[in-house]
Design a protein around this motif. Structure first.
Motif, PDB file in Angstrom:
ATOM      1  N   ILE A  17       0.807  -1.224   0.000  1.00 57.81           N
ATOM      2  CA  ILE A  17       0.000   0.000   0.000  1.00 57.81           C
ATOM      3  C   ILE A  17       0.843   1.279   0.000  1.00 57.81           C
ATOM      4  CG2 ILE A  17      -1.595   1.363   1.430  1.00 57.81           C
ATOM      5  CD1 ILE A  17      -3.011  -1.344   2.077  1.00 57.81           C
ATOM      6  N   PRO A  18       1.873   1.417   0.838  1.00 58.31           N
ATOM      7  CA  PRO A  18       2.659   2.666   0.818  1.00 58.31           C
ATOM      8  C   PRO A  18       3.417   2.884  -0.484  1.00 58.31           C
ATOM      9  CG  PRO A  18       3.039   1.423   2.855  1.00 58.31           C
ATOM     10  CD  PRO A  18       2.306   0.505   1.921  1.00 58.31           C
ATOM     11  N   GLN A  19       3.539   1.838  -1.299  1.00 54.61           N
ATOM     12  CA  GLN A  19       4.278   1.966  -2.561  1.00 54.61           C
ATOM     13  C   GLN A  19       3.391   2.434  -3.718  1.00 54.61           C
ATOM     14  OE1 GLN A  19       7.414  -1.009  -3.241  1.00 54.61           O
ATOM     15  NE2 GLN A  19       6.626  -2.107  -1.444  1.00 54.61           N
ATOM     16  N   ALA A  20       2.101   2.596  -3.447  1.00 58.14           N
ATOM     17  CA  ALA A  20       1.192   3.108  -4.470  1.00 58.14           C
ATOM     18  C   ALA A  20       1.532   4.564  -4.776  1.00 58.14           C
ATOM     19  CB  ALA A  20      -0.251   2.993  -3.998  1.00 58.14           C
ATOM     20  N   LYS A  21       1.475   4.919  -6.028  1.00 55.35           N
ATOM     21  CA  LYS A  21       1.818   6.277  -6.464  1.00 55.35           C
ATOM     22  C   LYS A  21       0.749   7.288  -6.086  1.00 55.35           C
ATOM     23  CE  LYS A  21       3.213   8.728 -10.702  1.00 55.35           C
ATOM     24  NZ  LYS A  21       3.457   8.567 -12.166  1.00 55.35           N
ATOM     25  N   HIS A  22      -0.519   6.846  -6.075  1.00 56.06           N
ATOM     26  CA  HIS A  22      -1.628   7.774  -5.880  1.00 56.06           C
ATOM     27  C   HIS A  22      -2.334   7.533  -4.548  1.00 56.06           C
ATOM     28  CE1 HIS A  22      -0.856   8.975  -9.940  1.00 56.06           C
ATOM     29  NE2 HIS A  22      -1.138   7.772 -10.411  1.00 56.06           N
ATOM     30  N   GLN A  23      -3.009   8.579  -4.065  1.00 55.52           N
ATOM     31  CA  GLN A  23      -3.672   8.527  -2.765  1.00 55.52           C
ATOM     32  C   GLN A  23      -4.834   7.528  -2.744  1.00 55.52           C
ATOM     33  OE1 GLN A  23      -4.127   8.866   0.880  1.00 55.52           O
ATOM     34  NE2 GLN A  23      -2.963  10.659   0.288  1.00 55.52           N
ATOM     35  N   TRP A  24      -5.636   7.516  -3.794  1.00 53.55           N
ATOM     36  CA  TRP A  24      -6.768   6.589  -3.830  1.00 53.55           C
ATOM     37  C   TRP A  24      -6.308   5.240  -4.380  1.00 53.55           C
ATOM     38  CZ3 TRP A  24     -11.386   6.691  -1.600  1.00 53.55           C
ATOM     39  CH2 TRP A  24     -11.879   7.928  -1.148  1.00 53.55           C
ATOM     40  N   ILE A  25      -6.696   4.184  -3.672  1.00 54.88           N
ATOM     41  CA  ILE A  25      -6.300   2.824  -4.031  1.00 54.88           C
ATOM     42  C   ILE A  25      -7.542   1.965  -4.224  1.00 54.88           C
ATOM     43  CG2 ILE A  25      -5.246   0.699  -3.122  1.00 54.88           C
ATOM     44  CD1 ILE A  25      -3.175   2.469  -1.755  1.00 54.88           C
ATOM     45  N   LEU A  26      -7.516   1.164  -5.283  1.00 51.09           N
ATOM     46  CA  LEU A  26      -8.510   0.109  -5.486  1.00 51.09           C
ATOM     47  C   LEU A  26      -7.750  -1.209  -5.416  1.00 51.09           C
ATOM     48  CD1 LEU A  26     -11.388  -0.866  -6.232  1.00 51.09           C
ATOM     49  CD2 LEU A  26     -10.681  -0.729  -8.635  1.00 51.09           C
ATOM     50  N   LEU A  27      -8.006  -1.990  -4.371  1.00 50.60           N
ATOM     51  CA  LEU A  27      -7.300  -3.260  -4.213  1.00 50.60           C
ATOM     52  C   LEU A  27      -8.202  -4.382  -4.724  1.00 50.60           C
ATOM     53  CD1 LEU A  27      -4.948  -4.173  -1.353  1.00 50.60           C
ATOM     54  CD2 LEU A  27      -6.411  -5.922  -2.363  1.00 50.60           C
ATOM     55  N   VAL A  28      -7.707  -5.132  -5.699  1.00 51.65           N
ATOM     56  CA  VAL A  28      -8.492  -6.170  -6.353  1.00 51.65           C
ATOM     57  C   VAL A  28      -7.709  -7.477  -6.327  1.00 51.65           C
ATOM     58  CG1 VAL A  28      -9.729  -6.827  -8.449  1.00 51.65           C
ATOM     59  CG2 VAL A  28      -9.429  -4.405  -7.905  1.00 51.65           C
ATOM     60  N   ASP A  29      -8.279  -8.511  -5.733  1.00 54.98           N
ATOM     61  CA  ASP A  29      -7.635  -9.822  -5.775  1.00 54.98           C
ATOM     62  C   ASP A  29      -7.673 -10.370  -7.197  1.00 54.98           C
ATOM     63  OD1 ASP A  29      -6.926  -9.868  -3.118  1.00 54.98           O
ATOM     64  OD2 ASP A  29      -8.654 -11.061  -2.475  1.00 54.98           O
ATOM     65  N   ALA A  30      -6.751 -11.267  -7.496  1.00 56.95           N
ATOM     66  CA  ALA A  30      -6.634 -11.769  -8.871  1.00 56.95           C
ATOM     67  C   ALA A  30      -7.882 -12.507  -9.329  1.00 56.95           C
ATOM     68  CB  ALA A  30      -5.415 -12.685  -8.990  1.00 56.95           C
ATOM     69  N   ASP A  31      -8.645 -13.070  -8.389  1.00 49.80           N
ATOM     70  CA  ASP A  31      -9.856 -13.810  -8.777  1.00 49.80           C
ATOM     71  C   ASP A  31     -11.108 -12.942  -8.752  1.00 49.80           C
ATOM     72  OD1 ASP A  31     -10.144 -13.543  -6.036  1.00 49.80           O
ATOM     73  OD2 ASP A  31     -10.279 -15.691  -5.616  1.00 49.80           O
ATOM     74  N   GLU A  32     -10.936 -11.624  -8.709  1.00 44.72           N
ATOM     75  CA  GLU A  32     -12.056 -10.690  -8.743  1.00 44.72           C
ATOM     76  C   GLU A  32     -12.037  -9.881 -10.038  1.00 44.72           C
ATOM     77  OE1 GLU A  32     -12.196  -9.945  -3.898  1.00 44.72           O
ATOM     78  OE2 GLU A  32     -11.118  -8.539  -5.198  1.00 44.72           O
ATOM     79  N   ARG A  33     -13.206  -9.368 -10.417  1.00 45.16           N
ATOM     80  CA  ARG A  33     -13.312  -8.539 -11.617  1.00 45.16           C
ATOM     81  C   ARG A  33     -14.139  -7.302 -11.295  1.00 45.16           C
ATOM     82  NH1 ARG A  33     -10.216 -11.959 -12.156  1.00 45.16           N
ATOM     83  NH2 ARG A  33     -10.168 -13.680 -13.670  1.00 45.16           N
ATOM     84  N   VAL A  34     -13.695  -6.163 -11.816  1.00 48.73           N
ATOM     85  CA  VAL A  34     -14.458  -4.920 -11.707  1.00 48.73           C
ATOM     86  C   VAL A  34     -15.426  -4.863 -12.882  1.00 48.73           C
ATOM     87  CG1 VAL A  34     -14.327  -2.408 -11.678  1.00 48.73           C
ATOM     88  CG2 VAL A  34     -12.535  -3.762 -10.563  1.00 48.73           C
ATOM     89  N   THR A  35     -16.705  -4.763 -12.596  1.00 45.65           N
ATOM     90  CA  THR A  35     -17.713  -4.688 -13.651  1.00 45.65           C
ATOM     91  C   THR A  35     -17.759  -3.277 -14.223  1.00 45.65           C
ATOM     92  OG1 THR A  35     -19.497  -4.035 -12.159  1.00 45.65           O
ATOM     93  CG2 THR A  35     -19.103  -6.414 -12.436  1.00 45.65           C
TER      94      THR A  35
END
Length: 251
Positions: free
Chosen positions: A68-86
């Motif tokens: 998480i601290p290595q993310a470039k941007h303030q807002w994070i969307l964490l998605v597991d590999a077996d999930e999909r964003v519709t």
């Protein structure tokens, strides 16, 4: 528009990596956190993601809190590999990024679960939800081996739309996963569990099955619901067997 980093933890997810990255292609940064995969996941992620970082996998919360601290941007969307964003969830997330509520630092996102090739409508998975859209500097995972959730310094909202979750590849791999969870749960439960008795080895596993199959209407999901109920009872039983072994210094 606030910018977004999508974080995807992976570990031998070659069968999922292309689809999950495609589902978060609207993110300004796609950060894959690979647990030393050996099946080509790392190489494929390097082709498709903005950045790939590697670390030996210990347990989920540890891996995510490292990333998480290595993310470039303030807002994070964490998605597991077996999930999909519709597409619907994508549109809702983009709307929030355009006009965020300053008091809210994270959002619950529900999951539509699929197991053994079938959608699960009951069995205790109906109201499954996780905090996955959140602000980097205000949120972290509690330090637990299994089912850790976000600890947030601020308010949490809830999104209307849901992930699609494919938690099943093969039955053998699912059983392997449940055994791994039982091992981790034994460590989580060691400090808060007293002497082990028949209550732990008989009554609690039976309740695990009864709750999912009867109380939470798993019987309405047919064979899939029975399997979920049975496996929930099984993992509770194995948790206490592994805790019994852990306390005796055995495996």
């Amino acid at each position: 528009m606030n910018k977004l980093t999508a974080i995807i933890p992976t570990g031998n997810e070659i069968h999922n990596i292309e689809a999950v990255i495609a589902s978060v292609d609207f993110a300004d940064e796609i950060l894959v956190v690979d647990g030393l995969s050996t099946d080509g996941t790392f190489e494929k992620a390097q082709e498709l993601a903005s950045k790939v970082i590697r670390r030996e996998y210990q347990y989920s919360a540890s891996q995510k809190n490292w990333a998480i601290p290595q993310a470039k941007h303030q807002w994070i969307l964490l998605v597991d590999a077996d999930e999909r964003v519709t597409p619907e969830l994508k549109a809702e997330i983009l709307k929030i990024l355009r006009q965020p509520d300053p008091k809210i630092v994270g959002y619950w996102i529900g999951r539509i679960n699929n197991f053994m090739g079938e959608r699960v409508n009951y069995s205790g998975w109906r109201n499954d939800k996780v905090i996955r859209l959140f602000k980097r500097d205000f949120c972290k995972y509690e330090d637990k081996y299994v089912h850790a959730e976000i600890i947030a310094d601020g308010d949490i909202g809830t999104l209307k739309h849901k992930f699609i979750h494919y938690s099943y590849t093969t039955f053998d791999k699912y059983v392997e996963k449940m055994n791994r969870y039982a091992t981790w749960q034994a460590k989580d439960y060691d400090q808060k569990t007293g002497n082990l008795t028949p209550y732990h080895f008989v009554l609690k596993p039976f309740w695990g099955f009864f709750k999912h199959y009867i109380v939470q209407s798993g019987f309405r999901d047919g064979v899939v619901g029975f399997t979920i109920g049975y496996m929930q009872g099984y993992v509770v039983f194995m948790r206490y067997v592994k805790l019994w072994l852990l306390r005796r210094g055995r495996e």
